[in-house]
Design an enzyme around this catalytic site. Structure first.
Site, PDB file in Angstrom:
ATOM      1  N   CYS A 380      13.175  88.996  42.798  1.00  0.00           N
ATOM      2  CA  CYS A 380      13.134  88.600  41.454  1.00  0.00           C
ATOM      3  C   CYS A 380      11.741  89.061  40.993  1.00  0.00           C
ATOM      4  CB  CYS A 380      13.149  87.110  41.034  1.00  0.00           C
ATOM      5  SG  CYS A 380      13.733  86.846  39.469  1.00  0.00           S
ATOM      6  N   HIS A 506      18.213  85.545  43.491  1.00  0.00           N
ATOM      7  CA  HIS A 506      17.663  84.558  44.555  1.00  0.00           C
ATOM      8  C   HIS A 506      18.744  84.448  45.493  1.00  0.00           C
ATOM      9  CE1 HIS A 506      13.926  83.796  42.260  1.00  0.00           C
ATOM     10  NE2 HIS A 506      14.709  83.625  41.410  1.00  0.00           N
ATOM     11  N   GLU A 508      18.072  83.498  48.404  1.00  0.00           N
ATOM     12  CA  GLU A 508      17.930  82.185  49.304  1.00  0.00           C
ATOM     13  C   GLU A 508      18.498  80.899  48.973  1.00  0.00           C
ATOM     14  OE1 GLU A 508      15.948  83.722  47.109  1.00  0.00           O
ATOM     15  OE2 GLU A 508      14.579  82.198  46.212  1.00  0.00           O
TER      16      GLU A 508
END
Ligand code: GLN
Length: 564
Positions: A380, A506, A508
């Site tokens: 990001c 993202h 994650e």
């Protein structure tokens, strides 16, 4: 109601791991073949955590459906197969917002609107809308600590919930602390006694106590807690500290927690199959290799604010039977031109973020990784800074910047989309949640995903300015992933670099211990390769030095010292 409900409350103090406990109970019950859902109720007044500082509240976890939620939802998704969403987290602010709107619409027909029953009814309504007809078990975590003023309406609502639905269907689990006191060489039960007393004074008798401690509790301690807190001795469950959080479902199972939940809630379920969890813990414990990853940011050492990221890196390591050592690098240091902290890392990661502080240091970190061929992942804001760095130092656009940091810069290589420029409100104005992305065949992105169509979660306002894509590409920075219409750049990568990848989303959020996200799998692999390369170079240099030393010695027969 077909779904059985467990409420998890917390006592004594915060940070006891209520979220992890709720997630682990979910994992344990899923391993018995049940379909579980989790819900987190937060007593603070913010409508959602979207506008809260991650340094105060920890990470903002984003769901597929675009809700900005509490980080505990990340634990729920990592530990179970559920996909959380907008209904999986609500706050006091949300509850009041709904009630006040209803009042303004005249829906209370002139009655006085009160905490009981109107607020408590709204809380119960929001609990009941989470399970669907497939949900066997709903696990509701009540945020805050018993005894706080803020959580009282929630506790009253869950007290009523058990009254409404019966004790066969509703269970109270209280997470408490049993501290070991060094000077007395004993664990102390008094904080637990007091916390349970507090709960009972508002009408809630816990059924099971999850006792957090640095050790497993001895039977006599369990007996004492059981007697004072009015629970079965078998319902006093040890929750000792563990090396890996993924060990928790196994520990809870050994403590008999799953059996206890099934018997108290009258659930028929098979024995738990924890094979996958055992294998995970085994991989973690037998890690043979280690990669050092430098994470560059302002306050990156606050692990709570990068919870999912840290976990995703652990998962990436686990696939390669490796540990990842995270080295937190202050962007301020790099800004001042001090690079000692990045030297010797096997890979560099610049995570997401908001606000100007530390940005120049992040750009310096990207430059270091690009020029020194160190594996790089930018997430990001990290990807946006990679684009700014490339524009400045390779395209020669000295004034390149993101509109977020300098709206008058000559080259806004990171900019707002037109419709975003009109928005003035802060909360909920970002590109949020899952968006599809098309991956170019033959790219690193394609090798990572092994697919052309992917979906990832977003949380940002700014985008790569497509006017610069052609120039970036001509010099080697390629947009390898785009929105399906080709308008938005979702991933970038560098030609001729061992591993350089930036993503606007993202990844994650979607990594799980048993299904590590491919970006982290590949990134850790690249870091391990880099370490080996570095070691080989060092060894060669060492050999070279040794050879040089011995040749010097050979030509100095007359007892001349090697230095001469
Ligand atoms: N601040 C940047 C934006 O709003 C990046 C956000 C992020 O890293 N999550 O676009």
């Amino acid at each position: 109601m077909k779904t059985k409900v467990i409420f998890v409350t917390g006592g004594v103090l915060s940070s006891l791991g209520k979220g992890l406990s709720s997630a682990s109970i979910g994992a344990l019950m899923e391993a018995r073949g049940l379909t579980v859902r989790n819900l987190k109720m937060d007593p603070y007044i913010n409508v959602d955590p979207g506008t809260m500082s991650p340094y105060q509240h920890g990470e903002v976890y984003v769901t597929d459906d675009g809700a900005e939620t509490d980080l505990d939802l990340g634990h729920y998704e990592r530990f179970t197969n559920q996909i959380t969403g907008k209904t999986s987290n609500f706050t006091t602010g949300k509850v009041y917002e709904t009630v006040i709107r209803k009042e303004r619409r005249g829906e209370y027909l002139g009655r006085t609107v009160q905490v009981i029953p109107h607020i408590t009814n709204e809380i119960k309504r929001r609990i009941l809308r989470v399970p669907d007809d497939k949900t066997d078990l709903l696990i509701v975590e009540v945020g805050g600590t018993v005894g706080d003023i803020e959580s009282l309406p929630f506790l009253e609502a869950i007290r009523q919930f058990k009254y409404d639905h019966g004790s066969d269907n509703v269970l109270f689990i209280h997470v408490t602390l049993v501290p070991y006191i060094h000077t007395a060489d004993e664990v102390k039960t008094k904080p637990t006694q007091h916390s349970v007393k507090e709960l009972r004074s508002i009408g809630i008798q816990p059924d099971i106590l999850l006792c957090r401690s640095d050790r497993r509790l001895a039977p006599d301690i369990k007996k004492k807690i059981a007697l004072f807190c009015n629970v079965d001795q078998a319902a006093v469950v040890s929750a000792p500290d563990v090396k890996s959080i993924y060990h928790l479902p196994i520990v809870f199972n050994e403590e008999g927690l799953g059996d206890m939940v099934c018997s108290k809630l009258n659930i028929w379920a098979r024995h738990p199959d924890l094979t996958a969890w055992r294998a995970m813990v085994e991989r973690f414990q037998t890690a043979e290799d280690v990669a050092t990853i430098g994470i560059v940011g302002k306050y990156v050492h606050l692990v709570e604010s990068y919870k999912s990221l840290n976990e995703a890196l652990v998962h990436g390591g686990m696939t390669h039977r490796s540990r990842v050592e995270l080295r937190y690098i202050s962007s301020d240091e790099l800004e001042k031109g001090r690079y000692d902290s990045v030297e010797g890392v096997d890979a560099i990661l610049v995570p997401g973020g908001f606000g100007e502080r530390g940005v120049e240091g992040k750009i310096a970190a990207v430059r270091y990784a690009r020029e020194k061929n160190v594996p790089f992942l930018g997430i990001c804001l990290g990807m946006q800074m990679a684009v700014v760095e490339f524009a400045r130092n390779v395209l020669g656009l000295e004034e390149a910047n993101s509109r977020e940091f300098d709206q008058d810069a000559d080259h806004l290589v990171i900019d707002l989309m037109e419709e975003q420029k009109q928005v003035t409100m802060k909360g909920g104005t970002m590109r949020l949640g899952a968006y599809p992305c098309h991956v170019k065949p033959g790219s690193l992105a394609h090798r990572i995903y092994g697919a052309e169509e992917i979906s990832e979660r977003h949380r940002h306002r700014y985008e790569v300015n497509s006017a610069y894509l052609e120039d970036l590409s001509a010099k080697g920075m390629k947009a390898s992933g785009t929105s399906p219409d080709g308008q938005l750049c979702e991933t970038v990568e560098l030609e001729g670099h061992p591993w350089f990848f930036g993503c606007q989303f993202h990844p994650e959020y979607k990594s799980k211990p048993n299904r590590p996200h491919p970006i982290f799998e590949h990134f850790v692999r690249a870091a391990l390769d880099q370490r080996r390369r570095r070691e080989a170079v060092d060894a060669e240099a060492g050999e070279g030095e040794a050879q040089l030393a011995s040749s010097v010695l050979q030509v100095s027969p007359g007892g001349v010292s090697p230095e001469s």
